[in-house]
Design a protein around this motif. Sequence first.
Motif, PDB file in Angstrom:
ATOM      1  N   MET A   1      55.736 -14.597  26.008  1.00  0.00           N
ATOM      2  CA  MET A   1      55.571 -13.125  26.327  1.00  0.00           C
ATOM      3  C   MET A   1      55.911 -12.150  27.532  1.00  0.00           C
ATOM      4  SD  MET A   1      51.134 -12.370  29.498  1.00  0.00           S
ATOM      5  CE  MET A   1      50.490 -12.590  27.450  1.00  0.00           C
ATOM      6  N   LYS A   2      55.981 -10.960  27.665  1.00  0.00           N
ATOM      7  CA  LYS A   2      57.614 -10.644  28.486  1.00  0.00           C
ATOM      8  C   LYS A   2      57.064 -10.934  29.992  1.00  0.00           C
ATOM      9  CE  LYS A   2      58.774  -7.148  26.005  1.00  0.00           C
ATOM     10  NZ  LYS A   2      58.751  -5.500  25.949  1.00  0.00           N
ATOM     11  N   PHE A   3      58.066 -10.546  30.887  1.00  0.00           N
ATOM     12  CA  PHE A   3      57.160 -10.741  32.021  1.00  0.00           C
ATOM     13  C   PHE A   3      58.576  -9.980  33.260  1.00  0.00           C
ATOM     14  CE2 PHE A   3      57.131 -12.438  36.118  1.00  0.00           C
ATOM     15  CZ  PHE A   3      58.005 -12.216  36.698  1.00  0.00           C
ATOM     16  N   PHE A   4      58.014  -8.909  33.815  1.00  0.00           N
ATOM     17  CA  PHE A   4      59.292  -7.732  34.422  1.00  0.00           C
ATOM     18  C   PHE A   4      59.153  -8.671  36.133  1.00  0.00           C
ATOM     19  CE2 PHE A   4      59.238  -5.989  30.107  1.00  0.00           C
ATOM     20  CZ  PHE A   4      58.475  -5.560  29.839  1.00  0.00           C
ATOM     21  N   TRP A   5      59.631  -7.912  35.908  1.00  0.00           N
ATOM     22  CA  TRP A   5      60.430  -7.652  37.881  1.00  0.00           C
ATOM     23  C   TRP A   5      60.089  -6.515  37.917  1.00  0.00           C
ATOM     24  CZ3 TRP A   5      61.177 -11.313  41.546  1.00  0.00           C
ATOM     25  CH2 TRP A   5      61.442 -12.126  41.583  1.00  0.00           C
ATOM     26  N   LEU A   6      59.343  -6.005  39.102  1.00  0.00           N
ATOM     27  CA  LEU A   6      58.904  -4.574  39.350  1.00  0.00           C
ATOM     28  C   LEU A   6      60.250  -4.049  40.288  1.00  0.00           C
ATOM     29  CD1 LEU A   6      55.729  -4.974  41.565  1.00  0.00           C
ATOM     30  CD2 LEU A   6      56.044  -4.492  39.121  1.00  0.00           C
ATOM     31  N   HIS A   7      61.242  -5.044  40.543  1.00  0.00           N
ATOM     32  CA  HIS A   7      62.542  -4.026  40.454  1.00  0.00           C
ATOM     33  C   HIS A   7      62.467  -2.627  39.514  1.00  0.00           C
ATOM     34  CE1 HIS A   7      65.441  -3.482  43.539  1.00  0.00           C
ATOM     35  NE2 HIS A   7      66.256  -4.194  43.080  1.00  0.00           N
TER      36      HIS A   7
ATOM     37  N   ASP B   1      57.606  -0.277  42.592  1.00  0.00           N
ATOM     38  CA  ASP B   1      56.537  -0.722  43.360  1.00  0.00           C
ATOM     39  C   ASP B   1      56.460  -2.040  44.776  1.00  0.00           C
ATOM     40  OD1 ASP B   1      53.696   0.703  43.810  1.00  0.00           O
ATOM     41  OD2 ASP B   1      53.376   0.464  41.356  1.00  0.00           O
ATOM     42  N   SER B   2      58.110  -2.810  43.689  1.00  0.00           N
ATOM     43  CA  SER B   2      58.210  -3.940  44.223  1.00  0.00           C
ATOM     44  C   SER B   2      58.020  -3.941  45.872  1.00  0.00           C
ATOM     45  CB  SER B   2      59.901  -4.700  44.183  1.00  0.00           C
ATOM     46  OG  SER B   2      59.577  -4.791  42.520  1.00  0.00           O
ATOM     47  N   GLY B   3      57.738  -5.158  46.337  1.00  0.00           N
ATOM     48  CA  GLY B   3      58.060  -4.604  48.309  1.00  0.00           C
ATOM     49  C   GLY B   3      56.976  -3.873  48.410  1.00  0.00           C
ATOM     50  N   GLY B   4      55.730  -3.469  47.865  1.00  0.00           N
ATOM     51  CA  GLY B   4      55.190  -2.160  48.266  1.00  0.00           C
ATOM     52  C   GLY B   4      53.174  -3.652  49.300  1.00  0.00           C
TER      53      GLY B   4
ATOM     54  N   SER C   1      55.159  -7.968  43.971  1.00  0.00           N
ATOM     55  CA  SER C   1      56.376  -8.455  43.278  1.00  0.00           C
ATOM     56  C   SER C   1      56.606  -8.878  42.387  1.00  0.00           C
ATOM     57  CB  SER C   1      55.668 -10.279  43.461  1.00  0.00           C
ATOM     58  OG  SER C   1      56.783 -10.937  43.310  1.00  0.00           O
ATOM     59  N   GLN C   2      56.169  -9.016  41.224  1.00  0.00           N
ATOM     60  CA  GLN C   2      55.560  -9.372  39.520  1.00  0.00           C
ATOM     61  C   GLN C   2      54.497  -8.975  38.923  1.00  0.00           C
ATOM     62  OE1 GLN C   2      55.796 -13.579  39.823  1.00  0.00           O
ATOM     63  NE2 GLN C   2      57.127 -13.625  40.743  1.00  0.00           N
TER      64      GLN C   2
ATOM     65  N   ASN D   1      48.959  -8.264  37.512  1.00  0.00           N
ATOM     66  CA  ASN D   1      49.703  -7.340  38.288  1.00  0.00           C
ATOM     67  C   ASN D   1      49.365  -8.543  39.397  1.00  0.00           C
ATOM     68  OD1 ASN D   1      49.779  -4.761  37.660  1.00  0.00           O
ATOM     69  ND2 ASN D   1      47.794  -5.313  37.354  1.00  0.00           N
ATOM     70  N   MET D   2      50.498  -9.180  40.107  1.00  0.00           N
ATOM     71  CA  MET D   2      51.002 -10.039  41.227  1.00  0.00           C
ATOM     72  C   MET D   2      51.848 -10.141  42.675  1.00  0.00           C
ATOM     73  SD  MET D   2      50.294 -13.031  39.096  1.00  0.00           S
ATOM     74  CE  MET D   2      50.150 -12.700  37.273  1.00  0.00           C
ATOM     75  N   HIS D   3      51.221 -10.226  43.705  1.00  0.00           N
ATOM     76  CA  HIS D   3      51.651 -10.018  44.797  1.00  0.00           C
ATOM     77  C   HIS D   3      51.602 -11.294  45.611  1.00  0.00           C
ATOM     78  CE1 HIS D   3      48.986  -6.158  43.848  1.00  0.00           C
ATOM     79  NE2 HIS D   3      48.890  -7.079  43.167  1.00  0.00           N
ATOM     80  N   VAL D   4      52.678 -11.645  45.935  1.00  0.00           N
ATOM     81  CA  VAL D   4      53.080 -13.006  47.484  1.00  0.00           C
ATOM     82  C   VAL D   4      52.043 -12.518  48.385  1.00  0.00           C
ATOM     83  CG1 VAL D   4      54.794 -13.576  48.750  1.00  0.00           C
ATOM     84  CG2 VAL D   4      55.718 -12.097  47.458  1.00  0.00           C
TER      85      VAL D   4
END
Lengths: 364, 353
Positions: free
Chosen positions: A1-7, B206-209, B223-224, B232-235
Amino acid sequence: MKFFWLHVVFGLAVLPAFCRDVPDSLLEQPLLNGPELRRELAGLQEEVRTRVAWVRTQEKDQMPLVMATCVGEEGYFLLKASEVVQLENYRLHASLEDEGFSMREVRRDTELDLLLVQLIAEEPDSLPPFEAVRWTPATLMSRGNWVCAAAITDPKSAALRPPDLRVGVISAGSRRIPGMGAALGIQMAGPEETAGSGLGEGVLIKSVAAESPAQQAGLRKGDLLQQVAGQAVADSKRVNEVVQKHQPGDLIVVQLLRGIKPLSVRVRLASRSRVLANWEGDDYANGGISIRTDAFPMVLQHDLPLHPQDMGGALFDLQGLALGINIARSDRISTFALPVEVFREKLEDWLEKDRHPPKAIPLR
Amino acid sequence: MRICVSVRLVMMVLLVLAGAPVGLVAAERGADVAAAGEVGADVAAAGEVGADAGASLAQLQWIQERVQRWYPKLNRSVVVLRSGDGTATGVVVSEDGLIMTAAHVTSKPGVKMAVVLPDGTFARATALGLDPTTDAGLAQLNDRETKWPFVRIQRYAGAVRPGQWCFALGHPGGWDAGRGVVLRVGRVLKVTANSLQTDCVLMGGDSGGPLFDVQGRLIGIHSQIWEGRQQNMHVSMAPFMRSWEAMKGSAVIQTWGTGSGGYLGLVPVSAEPFGVLVEDLVPESPAALAGLLAGDTVLRVGREEVQDDLHFAALIRARAPGERLRLQVKAAGGELRRVEVVLGQRPGEGVTE
């Protein structure tokens, strides 16, 4: 499965993709749009289901399946125009039991991307009555207001199943979505490179974007474009000029040379913004986005987990009143709906004119 | 024609998450009690419609009222952060302009960032410290004189439970004046030692939001994402609270050289009134080698009484692989015994460099 950073990164840097299994078990059932909420909102789900329908092709695989909204008891339905190109190939199913109805085009509005159709009665007066949506002003809606819509249960399957109810909120400001025009999804060579290929007059395709109109139509790297929409093309600038005269969703004919073999291919154009965002095929929308995602005079943005196939269905409030028509799945987090204010007058006018066509005045 | 890919997501491997030291968790709980007076009214309101975790029509109505009440107040603190050629989000958490965001946004201490404020005006910020393992990061608006609108933090990460309602704000895809800050409402699906998983759907930018509870308190930092719309993952606040002063002092937190802390190799289930029941064991794992059995209940880790499964995970992961640890265990038959265990490393986390 792929995983993406949100950045988000701008530019053309090609970055390595890593794959790895999910290490921890993830919850299967979404809480917001899961069974718990569906049970709670069963009445609303029934209300919404009676006012939407499915449209699918008559071909063997019967894909694609898209949604439609009933706007008049005499079998008038609204669809997303760019999803339904040749109406004669489609049938509309208003319930799980019916055989499907042929449709007659009443009005196609390319500006709003709306198509008004009426079901064709096989015999006079054989159409059952349909329940039209009841409209309510969308301008009263603001961020955080709950909204809902019917969604095709499994967009990958052509089987008719009762649509699911999906619930979400208005998530952003209502606004105009400017158009960036249409695109084929090809990268073209310069004049020297084309000439160097020794294939002849035309424009050489250097690469084809993932899931783009060009790829879906079977265009390939190395093909030599000769004519686009009936216009001879000698350079990339000319190709862009011709394509830009069209709307996303339009079918155009492309004539090309593959080696020594001349080919004629029909290509269905998509929104340029869509093609650019998805050039490498990262489907971060998960389920894809609509062919046309822009050039709307005004939209409501919401966070319902919908698919491109769910467009054409109405957006409802939690009382079951319709606020507008879902018009574009735009990215992973956004779906646009045309608010009723944008098309109400036009729709009333189209319906009125179709119900009461001008009569010939007898000559004395 | 030149290709211009305007938005592209960077694909990376998942970071396995590290744990929270015990002392701090306890200290934070104290702080939360102190702050509870402030939100007492909200808690009472939640009580009127049952818990704040169901999904009845009345509940939906209540959530809508909450979210619409908080949005205009909170969105003023949600800023766009730009550094290099990327765009992300941050949230202001103090009057003098401290920003919480993700570590992968700031990337290292001292990085200069352009900030777009909610009204469209620009400011500048500088990256402070970060915890790359958990993706927690801080930054500071350079102008400390302005009284910045800021949000409140739910300092006790343990207060966040699966099933509770929450909402996400952010600038997905970057700044968009007509659109503004984008809202998503959802529920917490999973809580781990350092992170939260929700069905508030996120995307690039959205990163960091910020992620808020329905009392308008910050409970997570975006976060990711994985492909799934529920992924949807958050710190969580845990890694921020654990290293707050160090991160404000521009430290790069290195909890572990590699990996995510200690590993036992058992499936813990919260037991009543406290402790965790060993539901299953990984063969040949440190837990199995130490003689733990399925059906045992772990009551204490070292001298610490185990509260529940999350607390247990935090206790184990807060220790380094190789550490020798004493567990107090109650067998299925009821007899108590002590078990000596040597913590291992999570499978697949070996030294690769």
